[in-house]
Design a protein around this motif. Structure first.
Motif, PDB file in Angstrom:
ATOM      1  N   PHE A  33       0.825  -1.205   0.000  1.00 45.51           N
ATOM      2  CA  PHE A  33       0.000   0.000   0.000  1.00 45.51           C
ATOM      3  C   PHE A  33       0.863   1.260   0.000  1.00 45.51           C
ATOM      4  CE2 PHE A  33       0.041  -0.972   4.674  1.00 45.51           C
ATOM      5  CZ  PHE A  33       0.642   0.189   5.132  1.00 45.51           C
ATOM      6  N   GLN A  68      -2.091  -0.202  -5.025  1.00 39.21           N
ATOM      7  CA  GLN A  68      -2.978  -0.089  -3.869  1.00 39.21           C
ATOM      8  C   GLN A  68      -2.684   1.187  -3.086  1.00 39.21           C
ATOM      9  OE1 GLN A  68      -2.977  -2.480   0.059  1.00 39.21           O
ATOM     10  NE2 GLN A  68      -4.476  -3.554  -1.217  1.00 39.21           N
ATOM     11  N   LEU A  70      -3.803   3.560   0.383  1.00 38.79           N
ATOM     12  CA  LEU A  70      -4.371   3.471   1.731  1.00 38.79           C
ATOM     13  C   LEU A  70      -4.485   4.872   2.310  1.00 38.79           C
ATOM     14  CD1 LEU A  70      -3.503   1.061   4.610  1.00 38.79           C
ATOM     15  CD2 LEU A  70      -3.272   3.511   4.996  1.00 38.79           C
ATOM     16  N   ASP A  93      -6.477  -0.053  -6.534  1.00 41.17           N
ATOM     17  CA  ASP A  93      -7.061  -0.837  -5.449  1.00 41.17           C
ATOM     18  C   ASP A  93      -7.003  -0.018  -4.165  1.00 41.17           C
ATOM     19  OD1 ASP A  93      -8.004  -3.632  -4.626  1.00 41.17           O
ATOM     20  OD2 ASP A  93      -6.399  -3.280  -3.178  1.00 41.17           O
ATOM     21  N   ASN A  95      -7.278   0.058   0.075  1.00 39.25           N
ATOM     22  CA  ASN A  95      -7.062  -0.804   1.228  1.00 39.25           C
ATOM     23  C   ASN A  95      -8.002  -0.428   2.374  1.00 39.25           C
ATOM     24  OD1 ASN A  95      -5.971  -1.688   3.824  1.00 39.25           O
ATOM     25  ND2 ASN A  95      -4.131  -2.294   2.714  1.00 39.25           N
ATOM     26  N   CYS A  98      -5.925  -3.311   6.216  1.00 33.25           N
ATOM     27  CA  CYS A  98      -4.654  -3.409   6.933  1.00 33.25           C
ATOM     28  C   CYS A  98      -4.882  -3.366   8.446  1.00 33.25           C
ATOM     29  CB  CYS A  98      -3.716  -2.277   6.520  1.00 33.25           C
ATOM     30  SG  CYS A  98      -2.144  -2.294   7.415  1.00 33.25           S
ATOM     31  N   GLY A 109      -6.861   1.834   6.739  1.00 28.81           N
ATOM     32  CA  GLY A 109      -6.936   0.380   6.728  1.00 28.81           C
ATOM     33  C   GLY A 109      -8.202  -0.135   7.377  1.00 28.81           C
ATOM     34  N   LYS A 139     -10.045  -3.975  -1.086  1.00 34.29           N
ATOM     35  CA  LYS A 139      -9.858  -5.123  -0.206  1.00 34.29           C
ATOM     36  C   LYS A 139     -10.327  -4.741   1.192  1.00 34.29           C
ATOM     37  CE  LYS A 139      -6.591  -8.539   1.545  1.00 34.29           C
ATOM     38  NZ  LYS A 139      -5.179  -8.949   1.732  1.00 34.29           N
TER      39      LYS A 139
END
Length: 319
Positions: A33, A68, A70, A93, A95, A98, A109, A139
């Motif tokens: 990330f 990714q 974040l 993507d 995040n 996390c 996260g 995710k």
């Protein structure tokens, strides 16, 4: 169907991605990330975390890389997502999974799983900023402390605009402790109208087949399982092609991958602690399947010089 190499901060960097995708069977990978606060990040940040962007957007084996991001600031994430696309990212993507305490303390996260409305807003704003042909994926975990908001969070991401959702089948509090709750993947898949990628506690071909059966998901993301058994994705791919269950690669073949990995680490970080720390980080991951890895780690554990470790590795390949 796809096998996805999971992003793991500080472990699955571009060197590890190169080695593992070179072995075969991995269909795509996701960058570590890139942390976004409230600023537009410089090019060097993207080069550090996703150098494949600047060489065609894929590893040397041709496996595409997703970038990714974040963070918790919708506008900042949108700006940086667009910047990543300008550098060559084909998929963005986000995040929401996390579990790292430092990340969660700053509201990123898995901490966002307590705020599904903010999750929705982040995705909506980022989706609106991106060109229409660039997919946006995400995710998440099952929740922060429990699963009370699992379906709400999944729906928030999908209604916001993600076209695919990867779910790690544990809460933040559960971390990486077994078991993973694969049955929840099926519930999420039935609840949302986008593909769901299954993730969590896949260490073998048998685990892979089981998570697909329980979840109903076609695609599976694997992280620690590929660090422990570097050829796992290759064996999965061969199973799909022939129906045969191959045995794991012998230690002599694994050592060739270890030597390649260490050579690349030395080339990247010669004169720094990087190659020494990275080889000491990977070998213990493999002891689950290879007792030789634990013995080799014991032999280098107290060594601090790259040349000394190289000598031990060279001796190992001669055995």
């Amino acid at each position: 169907m796809a096998i996805v190499l999971a992003p793991m901060e500080g472990i699955v960097d571009e060197v590890m991605r190169d080695v593992l995708t070179g072995i075969g069977g991995i269909d795509l990978c996701v960058s570590e990330f890139i942390r976004v606060s409230d600023t537009l990040l410089p090019q060097k940040t993207f080069q550090r975390h996703a150098p494949e962007l600047f060489s065609g957007g894929a590893t040397r084996a041709g496996v595409p890389l997703r970038v990714q991001l974040l963070g918790s600031d919708p506008q900042a994430l949108a700006q940086n997502a667009l910047r990543a696309v300008e550098y060559g990212a084909g998929v963005i993507d986000l995040n929401f999974g996390c579990p790292a305490p430092t990340v969660n303390r700053h509201g990123g996260g898995a901490a966002l799983l307590k705020q599904p409305a903010l999750m929705h807003e982040i995705v909506r704003v980022v989706r609106a900023a991106l060109p229409s042909h660039i997919p946006l994926t995400a995710k998440m975990r099952l929740g922060f402390e429990d699963t009370m908001l699992t379906l709400v969070c999944a729906e928030a991401l999908v209604s916001g605009g993600v076209s695919e959702l990867t779910v790690h089948a544990r809460t933040k509090v559960e971390g990486y402790r077994p078991p993973a709750h694969w049955e929840w993947l099926a519930r999420i898949r039935e609840h949302v109208a986008v593909p769901v990628v299954a993730n969590g506690e896949v260490w073998s071909l048998e685990d892979y087949l089981a998570i697909r059966e329980v979840s109903g998901c076609d695609s599976v993301m694997i992280g620690r399982g590929l660090l422990a058994a570097p050829d796992l994705a290759r064996r999965i791919a061969r199973y799909h092609a022939s129906g045969e269950k191959d045995v794991a690669a012998p230690w002599s073949e694994v050592m060739l991958w270890v030597l390649d990995f260490y050579a690349q680490c030395r080339a990247k970080g010669e004169g720094t602690p990087y190659p020494v720390s990275r080889i000491k980080q990977w070998l213990p991951q493999m002891k689950r399947h290879y007792p030789e890895a634990e013995i080799l780690f014991a032999a280098i554990r107290k060594l601090t010089q790259a040349d000394d470790i190289q000598a031990v590795l060279n001796d190992e390949i001669k055995v």
